[in-house]
Design a protein around this motif. Structure first.
Motif, PDB file in Angstrom:
ATOM      1  N   ASP A   1      35.268  46.061  26.188  1.00 35.79           N
ATOM      2  CA  ASP A   1      34.406  46.541  26.581  1.00 35.79           C
ATOM      3  C   ASP A   1      32.772  45.803  27.202  1.00 35.79           C
ATOM      4  N   ARG A   2      32.910  44.423  26.697  1.00 37.27           N
ATOM      5  CA  ARG A   2      31.146  43.824  27.526  1.00 37.27           C
ATOM      6  C   ARG A   2      32.598  43.058  28.935  1.00 37.27           C
ATOM      7  N   PHE A   3      33.191  43.385  29.838  1.00 36.67           N
ATOM      8  CA  PHE A   3      33.980  42.601  30.971  1.00 36.67           C
ATOM      9  C   PHE A   3      33.212  43.195  31.704  1.00 36.67           C
ATOM     10  N   LYS A   4      32.488  42.438  32.633  1.00 32.24           N
ATOM     11  CA  LYS A   4      32.014  42.224  33.922  1.00 32.24           C
ATOM     12  C   LYS A   4      30.678  43.124  33.834  1.00 32.24           C
ATOM     13  N   GLU A   5      30.359  43.248  32.430  1.00 28.50           N
ATOM     14  CA  GLU A   5      29.228  42.839  32.378  1.00 28.50           C
ATOM     15  C   GLU A   5      28.126  42.149  33.225  1.00 28.50           C
ATOM     16  N   TYR A   6      26.810  42.238  33.762  1.00 22.83           N
ATOM     17  CA  TYR A   6      25.927  41.491  34.469  1.00 22.83           C
ATOM     18  C   TYR A   6      26.490  40.981  35.526  1.00 22.83           C
ATOM     19  N   SER A   7      27.460  41.441  36.022  1.00 20.63           N
ATOM     20  CA  SER A   7      28.392  40.990  37.119  1.00 20.63           C
ATOM     21  C   SER A   7      27.598  41.170  38.604  1.00 20.63           C
ATOM     22  N   GLY A   8      28.410  40.445  39.923  1.00 21.71           N
ATOM     23  CA  GLY A   8      28.034  40.882  40.627  1.00 21.71           C
ATOM     24  C   GLY A   8      28.781  41.650  41.350  1.00 21.71           C
ATOM     25  N   ALA A   9      28.693  41.558  42.886  1.00 20.43           N
ATOM     26  CA  ALA A   9      28.769  42.784  43.700  1.00 20.43           C
ATOM     27  C   ALA A   9      30.414  42.611  44.275  1.00 20.43           C
ATOM     28  N   GLU A  10      30.769  41.609  43.925  1.00 18.28           N
ATOM     29  CA  GLU A  10      32.162  40.820  44.239  1.00 18.28           C
ATOM     30  C   GLU A  10      33.821  40.951  42.948  1.00 18.28           C
ATOM     31  N   ALA A  11      32.786  41.489  42.181  1.00 14.94           N
ATOM     32  CA  ALA A  11      32.862  41.457  41.033  1.00 14.94           C
ATOM     33  C   ALA A  11      33.999  43.156  40.785  1.00 14.94           C
ATOM     34  N   GLU A  12      33.019  44.556  41.842  1.00 13.25           N
ATOM     35  CA  GLU A  12      33.446  45.417  41.593  1.00 13.25           C
ATOM     36  C   GLU A  12      35.282  45.576  42.487  1.00 13.25           C
ATOM     37  N   ALA A  13      35.796  44.396  42.953  1.00 16.53           N
ATOM     38  CA  ALA A  13      37.834  44.269  43.860  1.00 16.53           C
ATOM     39  C   ALA A  13      38.392  43.989  42.068  1.00 16.53           C
ATOM     40  N   ILE A  14      37.249  43.663  41.167  1.00 15.98           N
ATOM     41  CA  ILE A  14      38.782  43.501  39.786  1.00 15.98           C
ATOM     42  C   ILE A  14      38.488  44.652  39.366  1.00 15.98           C
ATOM     43  N   ASP A  15      39.367  45.230  38.531  1.00 18.11           N
ATOM     44  CA  ASP A  15      39.963  46.702  37.687  1.00 18.11           C
ATOM     45  C   ASP A  15      40.668  46.503  36.673  1.00 18.11           C
ATOM     46  N   LEU A  16      40.216  46.250  35.801  1.00 15.69           N
ATOM     47  CA  LEU A  16      40.858  46.215  34.745  1.00 15.69           C
ATOM     48  C   LEU A  16      43.057  47.155  34.523  1.00 15.69           C
ATOM     49  N   ALA A  17      42.058  48.160  35.225  1.00 17.06           N
ATOM     50  CA  ALA A  17      43.482  49.171  35.237  1.00 17.06           C
ATOM     51  C   ALA A  17      44.115  48.666  36.506  1.00 17.06           C
ATOM     52  N   ARG A  18      44.555  47.067  37.005  1.00 19.09           N
ATOM     53  CA  ARG A  18      45.027  47.342  38.334  1.00 19.09           C
ATOM     54  C   ARG A  18      45.489  45.417  37.862  1.00 19.09           C
ATOM     55  N   PRO A  19      46.112  45.095  36.368  1.00 21.37           N
ATOM     56  CA  PRO A  19      46.157  43.863  36.046  1.00 21.37           C
ATOM     57  C   PRO A  19      46.350  42.952  37.198  1.00 21.37           C
ATOM     58  N   GLU A  20      47.316  43.030  38.317  1.00 26.38           N
ATOM     59  CA  GLU A  20      47.146  41.709  39.424  1.00 26.38           C
ATOM     60  C   GLU A  20      45.447  41.536  39.578  1.00 26.38           C
ATOM     61  N   THR A  21      45.008  43.012  39.318  1.00 24.78           N
ATOM     62  CA  THR A  21      43.341  41.762  40.553  1.00 24.78           C
ATOM     63  C   THR A  21      42.964  40.477  39.062  1.00 24.78           C
ATOM     64  N   LEU A  22      43.586  40.606  37.782  1.00 25.60           N
ATOM     65  CA  LEU A  22      43.146  39.844  37.433  1.00 25.60           C
ATOM     66  C   LEU A  22      42.961  38.346  37.664  1.00 25.60           C
ATOM     67  N   ARG A  23      44.200  38.212  38.621  1.00 30.88           N
ATOM     68  CA  ARG A  23      45.237  37.185  38.856  1.00 30.88           C
ATOM     69  C   ARG A  23      43.945  36.334  39.643  1.00 30.88           C
ATOM     70  N   ARG A  24      42.413  37.228  40.772  1.00 25.68           N
ATOM     71  CA  ARG A  24      41.685  36.351  41.532  1.00 25.68           C
ATOM     72  C   ARG A  24      41.191  35.575  40.316  1.00 25.68           C
ATOM     73  N   LEU A  25      40.777  35.795  38.700  1.00 26.60           N
ATOM     74  CA  LEU A  25      40.167  34.981  37.948  1.00 26.60           C
ATOM     75  C   LEU A  25      40.933  33.841  37.755  1.00 26.60           C
ATOM     76  N   GLU A  26      41.529  33.862  38.097  1.00 28.11           N
ATOM     77  CA  GLU A  26      42.401  32.285  37.562  1.00 28.11           C
ATOM     78  C   GLU A  26      42.211  31.371  39.421  1.00 28.11           C
ATOM     79  N   GLU A  27      41.622  32.112  40.272  1.00 27.12           N
ATOM     80  CA  GLU A  27      41.309  30.793  41.251  1.00 27.12           C
ATOM     81  C   GLU A  27      40.029  30.945  41.438  1.00 27.12           C
ATOM     82  N   ILE A  28      39.771  31.739  40.265  1.00 29.15           N
ATOM     83  CA  ILE A  28      37.979  30.879  41.160  1.00 29.15           C
ATOM     84  C   ILE A  28      37.342  30.180  39.513  1.00 29.15           C
ATOM     85  N   PRO A  29      35.909  29.198  40.049  1.00 31.46           N
ATOM     86  CA  PRO A  29      35.825  28.359  38.202  1.00 31.46           C
ATOM     87  C   PRO A  29      34.540  29.471  37.569  1.00 31.46           C
ATOM     88  N   ALA A  30      34.766  28.604  36.739  1.00 31.87           N
ATOM     89  CA  ALA A  30      34.498  30.060  34.859  1.00 31.87           C
ATOM     90  C   ALA A  30      33.732  28.769  34.061  1.00 31.87           C
TER      91      ALA A  30
END
Length: 201
Positions: free
Chosen positions: A23-52
């Motif tokens: 429910d708080r996923f993607k809060e305060y996110s930038g424009a690049e976050a628009e490509a990440i969608d919980l309805a498309r689980p494959e897009t979550l892999r992108r988050l594993e390719e960037i720093p945290a």
């Protein structure tokens, strides 16, 4: 692009498994976050390719709440109303000081209110190399001298809530400081122990 995960629970990032509510996923996110969608689980892999960065809320209680972890998120899986994941620390710069991170909050796109809110943000841009360079492979011990210096800096720069948190840190470790003072009577600072300072953990 990088992940910023903030928790208000003072021990949350200490031991796995790690989770974050959707429910708080993607809060305060930038424009690049628009490509990440919980309805498309494959897009979550992108988050594993960037720093945290795994950070605690300003005001959260606990012995390590001023430590920010730097690394990569791995194995993201949705489980009901949560996202579960593992965390891989950076081998050379795994631990950052939160004050160093918040000092460039504007540059990182970290808003004031989100420093006090549990959430998972996906930020535009990169984590500055000069910030990463301040990180250490091992978590540094915090001494009374460090807390005192951080308190003075927070007061000077008008960061009232952070100053109050540091004052609370001081109260928590006051018994250890008193023990140190008793030890001082038996230690010669001019000879064998010029750098003797108690650790806060």
């Amino acid at each position: 692009m990088f992940n910023l995960l903030v928790s208000g629970r003072g021990e949350w990032w200490e031991t796995p498994p790690f989770t974050s509510t959707i429910d708080r996923f993607k809060e305060y996110s930038g424009a690049e976050a628009e490509a990440i969608d919980l309805a498309r689980p494959e897009t979550l892999r992108r988050l594993e390719e960037i720093p945290a960065l795994l950070m605690y809320e300003v005001g959260a209680g606990g012995p390590h709440t001023r430590v920010v972890r730097h690394g990569r998120i791995r194995n993201i899986v949705r489980r009901g109303h949560e996202l579960a994941f593992t965390f891989e620390p950076d081998p050379e710069h795994a631990f950052l000081d939160r004050s160093a991170v918040l000092r460039i909050a504007d540059r990182l796109g970290i808003q004031q209110f989100e420093q006090h809110r549990t959430h998972w943000a996906i930020k535009d841009g990169d984590i500055p190399a000069e910030l990463i360079a301040t990180g250490t492979a091992e978590r540094a011990q915090r001494t009374v001298a460090v807390v005192a210096a951080e308190y003075v800096e927070a007061r000077r720069e008008g960061r009232r809530r952070e100053a109050a948190e540091l004052a609370e840190n001081w109260r928590i470790f006051l018994p250890r400081w008193r023990k140190h003072c008793r030890s001082c009577r038996r230690v010669s600072f001019s000879s064998r122990h010029p750098n003797y300072t108690p650790s806060l953990g």
